[in-house]
Write a protein that holds these residues in place. Structure first.
Motif, PDB file in Angstrom:
ATOM      1  N   VAL A 171       0.835  -1.203   0.000  1.00 55.95           N
ATOM      2  CA  VAL A 171       0.000   0.000   0.000  1.00 55.95           C
ATOM      3  C   VAL A 171       0.871   1.255   0.000  1.00 55.95           C
ATOM      4  CG1 VAL A 171      -1.725   1.325   1.273  1.00 55.95           C
ATOM      5  CG2 VAL A 171      -1.927  -1.158   1.134  1.00 55.95           C
ATOM      6  N   ALA A 172       1.898   1.280   0.840  1.00 54.13           N
ATOM      7  CA  ALA A 172       2.776   2.451   0.912  1.00 54.13           C
ATOM      8  C   ALA A 172       3.543   2.658  -0.391  1.00 54.13           C
ATOM      9  CB  ALA A 172       3.751   2.317   2.073  1.00 54.13           C
ATOM     10  N   GLY A 173       3.908   1.568  -1.058  1.00 50.56           N
ATOM     11  CA  GLY A 173       4.617   1.701  -2.326  1.00 50.56           C
ATOM     12  C   GLY A 173       3.820   2.495  -3.348  1.00 50.56           C
ATOM     13  N   PRO A 174       2.561   2.129  -3.616  1.00 48.08           N
ATOM     14  CA  PRO A 174       1.749   2.947  -4.517  1.00 48.08           C
ATOM     15  C   PRO A 174       1.558   4.380  -4.035  1.00 48.08           C
ATOM     16  CG  PRO A 174       0.787   0.766  -4.303  1.00 48.08           C
ATOM     17  CD  PRO A 174       1.907   0.829  -3.314  1.00 48.08           C
ATOM     18  N   ILE A 175       1.416   4.589  -2.720  1.00 49.23           N
ATOM     19  CA  ILE A 175       1.249   5.949  -2.211  1.00 49.23           C
ATOM     20  C   ILE A 175       2.490   6.782  -2.499  1.00 49.23           C
ATOM     21  CG2 ILE A 175       1.039   7.332  -0.102  1.00 49.23           C
ATOM     22  CD1 ILE A 175      -0.788   5.156   1.011  1.00 49.23           C
ATOM     23  N   LEU A 176       3.686   6.219  -2.246  1.00 56.34           N
ATOM     24  CA  LEU A 176       4.925   6.955  -2.516  1.00 56.34           C
ATOM     25  C   LEU A 176       5.121   7.169  -4.010  1.00 56.34           C
ATOM     26  CD1 LEU A 176       7.296   5.224   0.074  1.00 56.34           C
ATOM     27  CD2 LEU A 176       6.263   7.497   0.230  1.00 56.34           C
ATOM     28  N   LEU A 177       4.736   6.188  -4.805  1.00 55.66           N
ATOM     29  CA  LEU A 177       4.827   6.349  -6.251  1.00 55.66           C
ATOM     30  C   LEU A 177       3.932   7.486  -6.727  1.00 55.66           C
ATOM     31  CD1 LEU A 177       5.752   5.424  -9.060  1.00 55.66           C
ATOM     32  CD2 LEU A 177       3.899   3.726  -9.017  1.00 55.66           C
ATOM     33  N   ILE A 178       2.714   7.532  -6.219  1.00 53.95           N
ATOM     34  CA  ILE A 178       1.796   8.602  -6.577  1.00 53.95           C
ATOM     35  C   ILE A 178       2.353   9.956  -6.133  1.00 53.95           C
ATOM     36  CG2 ILE A 178      -0.498   9.558  -6.091  1.00 53.95           C
ATOM     37  CD1 ILE A 178      -1.446   6.598  -5.873  1.00 53.95           C
ATOM     38  N   GLY A 190      11.164   5.804 -12.086  1.00 53.11           N
ATOM     39  CA  GLY A 190      11.100   4.429 -12.576  1.00 53.11           C
ATOM     40  C   GLY A 190      12.257   3.582 -12.089  1.00 53.11           C
ATOM     41  N   ALA A 191      13.483   4.085 -12.250  1.00 53.71           N
ATOM     42  CA  ALA A 191      14.662   3.319 -11.851  1.00 53.71           C
ATOM     43  C   ALA A 191      14.694   3.101 -10.344  1.00 53.71           C
ATOM     44  CB  ALA A 191      15.929   4.027 -12.315  1.00 53.71           C
ATOM     45  N   ALA A 192      14.397   4.146  -9.580  1.00 54.97           N
ATOM     46  CA  ALA A 192      14.452   4.030  -8.122  1.00 54.97           C
ATOM     47  C   ALA A 192      13.451   3.016  -7.604  1.00 54.97           C
ATOM     48  CB  ALA A 192      14.209   5.395  -7.485  1.00 54.97           C
ATOM     49  N   PHE A 193      12.220   3.077  -8.102  1.00 53.19           N
ATOM     50  CA  PHE A 193      11.207   2.143  -7.618  1.00 53.19           C
ATOM     51  C   PHE A 193      11.484   0.726  -8.108  1.00 53.19           C
ATOM     52  CE2 PHE A 193       9.058   5.909  -6.320  1.00 53.19           C
ATOM     53  CZ  PHE A 193       8.159   5.524  -5.356  1.00 53.19           C
ATOM     54  N   GLY A 194      12.037   0.588  -9.306  1.00 56.13           N
ATOM     55  CA  GLY A 194      12.390  -0.741  -9.790  1.00 56.13           C
ATOM     56  C   GLY A 194      13.481  -1.378  -8.945  1.00 56.13           C
ATOM     57  N   ILE A 195      14.536  -0.622  -8.676  1.00 52.78           N
ATOM     58  CA  ILE A 195      15.635  -1.142  -7.855  1.00 52.78           C
ATOM     59  C   ILE A 195      15.149  -1.442  -6.440  1.00 52.78           C
ATOM     60  CG2 ILE A 195      17.846  -0.536  -6.789  1.00 52.78           C
ATOM     61  CD1 ILE A 195      18.440   1.103  -9.329  1.00 52.78           C
ATOM     62  N   ALA A 196      14.366  -0.521  -5.865  1.00 50.78           N
ATOM     63  CA  ALA A 196      13.875  -0.723  -4.500  1.00 50.78           C
ATOM     64  C   ALA A 196      12.974  -1.954  -4.405  1.00 50.78           C
ATOM     65  CB  ALA A 196      13.130   0.523  -4.031  1.00 50.78           C
ATOM     66  N   SER A 197      12.118  -2.158  -5.399  1.00 45.85           N
ATOM     67  CA  SER A 197      11.216  -3.317  -5.376  1.00 45.85           C
ATOM     68  C   SER A 197      11.991  -4.624  -5.486  1.00 45.85           C
ATOM     69  CB  SER A 197      10.202  -3.213  -6.516  1.00 45.85           C
ATOM     70  OG  SER A 197       9.398  -2.060  -6.376  1.00 45.85           O
ATOM     71  N   ALA A 198      12.963  -4.670  -6.407  1.00 46.78           N
ATOM     72  CA  ALA A 198      13.759  -5.887  -6.566  1.00 46.78           C
ATOM     73  C   ALA A 198      14.579  -6.177  -5.312  1.00 46.78           C
ATOM     74  CB  ALA A 198      14.676  -5.752  -7.781  1.00 46.78           C
ATOM     75  N   ALA A 199      15.199  -5.137  -4.758  1.00 53.59           N
ATOM     76  CA  ALA A 199      15.998  -5.331  -3.556  1.00 53.59           C
ATOM     77  C   ALA A 199      15.140  -5.777  -2.383  1.00 53.59           C
ATOM     78  CB  ALA A 199      16.728  -4.031  -3.211  1.00 53.59           C
ATOM     79  N   THR A 200      13.931  -5.246  -2.290  1.00 53.56           N
ATOM     80  CA  THR A 200      13.028  -5.634  -1.203  1.00 53.56           C
ATOM     81  C   THR A 200      12.709  -7.116  -1.255  1.00 53.56           C
ATOM     82  OG1 THR A 200      12.039  -3.434  -1.104  1.00 53.56           O
ATOM     83  CG2 THR A 200      10.742  -5.254  -0.226  1.00 53.56           C
ATOM     84  N   LEU A 201      12.428  -7.635  -2.436  1.00 51.46           N
ATOM     85  CA  LEU A 201      12.111  -9.054  -2.565  1.00 51.46           C
ATOM     86  C   LEU A 201      13.309  -9.920  -2.174  1.00 51.46           C
ATOM     87  CD1 LEU A 201      10.089  -9.061  -5.904  1.00 51.46           C
ATOM     88  CD2 LEU A 201       9.204  -9.304  -3.578  1.00 51.46           C
ATOM     89  N   VAL A 202      14.497  -9.546  -2.625  1.00 53.21           N
ATOM     90  CA  VAL A 202      15.695 -10.322  -2.293  1.00 53.21           C
ATOM     91  C   VAL A 202      15.960 -10.293  -0.790  1.00 53.21           C
ATOM     92  CG1 VAL A 202      18.200 -10.463  -2.591  1.00 53.21           C
ATOM     93  CG2 VAL A 202      16.728 -10.007  -4.561  1.00 53.21           C
TER      94      VAL A 202
END
Length: 265
Positions: free
Chosen positions: A38-45, A231-243
């Motif tokens: 939920v916070a991810g979409p809020i920060l993206l917005i 785009g790059a920041a959220f992509g890297i953050a999302s991938a790193a979060t999963l790992v």
């Protein structure tokens, strides 16, 4: 576009987390909703609507908001023994809002906020109630047909309300409110109503276990979104979060009680 994100993304993730929990247990549901679904979409917005500097400041403040998410888990788990889901939500939300109002006044570097989250995770894990007890004697019931649609609708409603209120409050308050326990509230309230306090406490322990990945996401967004772009920041953050979260869960499985004792073989 932002309205679609509010109405569709977070509810879909909550439903997916709920289905995973039915397959792998309440703790897994908690781990999944403890991630920035939920916070991810809020920060993206926030980044899309107000720019990357606004988003970076909001992501940094979101780290402090994770402390109130840990507080929610402890408060709801203990209240679940004494009152129903509505009373537990009222008490836990009141505590979170008071804490958010205080934390929104603080400004700390992202790394300091990350360290504070780690300390809060440890303290909250120690403060959780034990499993079982005479207060939890209700039988396990079948999931009603309206369970998943109800969770999705409740999540969408809460996301729209919180984001509509937070958007005009500046990056500090927006960030602190971003991790407000929306998804956690939905799944915890349903778990308490249908499965009882013990299952709810297991779910909320999973929420606490998911905070490491959540904190890593907020830290990386706050540090990377200005120099690299949204785009790059959220992509890297999302991938790193999963790992990070997969590695953390692997370690926790070797210490199932969370107290440093190895699993007996």
């Amino acid at each position: 576009m932002t309205l679609l994100l509010k109405l569709l993304l977070a509810p879909a993730l909550v439903v997916g987390s709920s289905l995973a929990g039915r397959r792998w247990g309440a703790r897994m549901t908690g781990v999944l909703v403890g991630l920035p679904i939920v916070a991810g979409p809020i920060l993206l917005i926030a980044c899309l609507d107000h720019g990357t500097r606004f988003g970076a400041a909001a992501a940094s403040s979101a780290l402090l908001g994770l402390l109130t998410l840990a507080l929610f888990a402890v408060m709801f788990a203990w209240c679940a023994r004494r009152v129903g889901w509505l009373g537990s939500l009222g008490i836990a939300w009141s505590a979170c809002l008071i804490a958010d109002l205080a934390l929104a006044r603080l400004t700390v570097p992202p790394v300091v906020g990350f360290v504070l989250v780690l300390a809060g995770m440890w303290a909250a894990s120690r403060a959780m109630p034990p499993d079982g007890g005479p207060w939890d004697s209700r039988p396990v019931v079948a999931w009603p047909w309206w369970d998943l649609p109800g969770r999705a609708a409740a999540t969408a409603l809460l996301v729209v309300v919180v984001t509509s209120l937070a958007g005009a409050l500046g990056p500090g308050m927006t960030g602190v409110l971003a991790p407000f326990p929306i998804a956690s509230s939905v799944v915890a309230a349903f778990a308490l109503a249908q499965r009882g306090p013990t299952e709810t406490a297991r779910l909320l322990r999973g929420v606490l276990a998911g905070l490491l990945g959540f904190a890593s996401f907020c830290l990386l967004v706050s540090l990377l979104v200005v120099p690299l772009g949204t785009g790059a920041a959220f992509g890297i953050a999302s991938a790193a979060t999963l790992v990070i979260q997969l590695a953390w869960q692997w370690l926790l499985r070797r210490r199932p009680n969370g107290d440093g004792r190895a699993r007996r073989r």
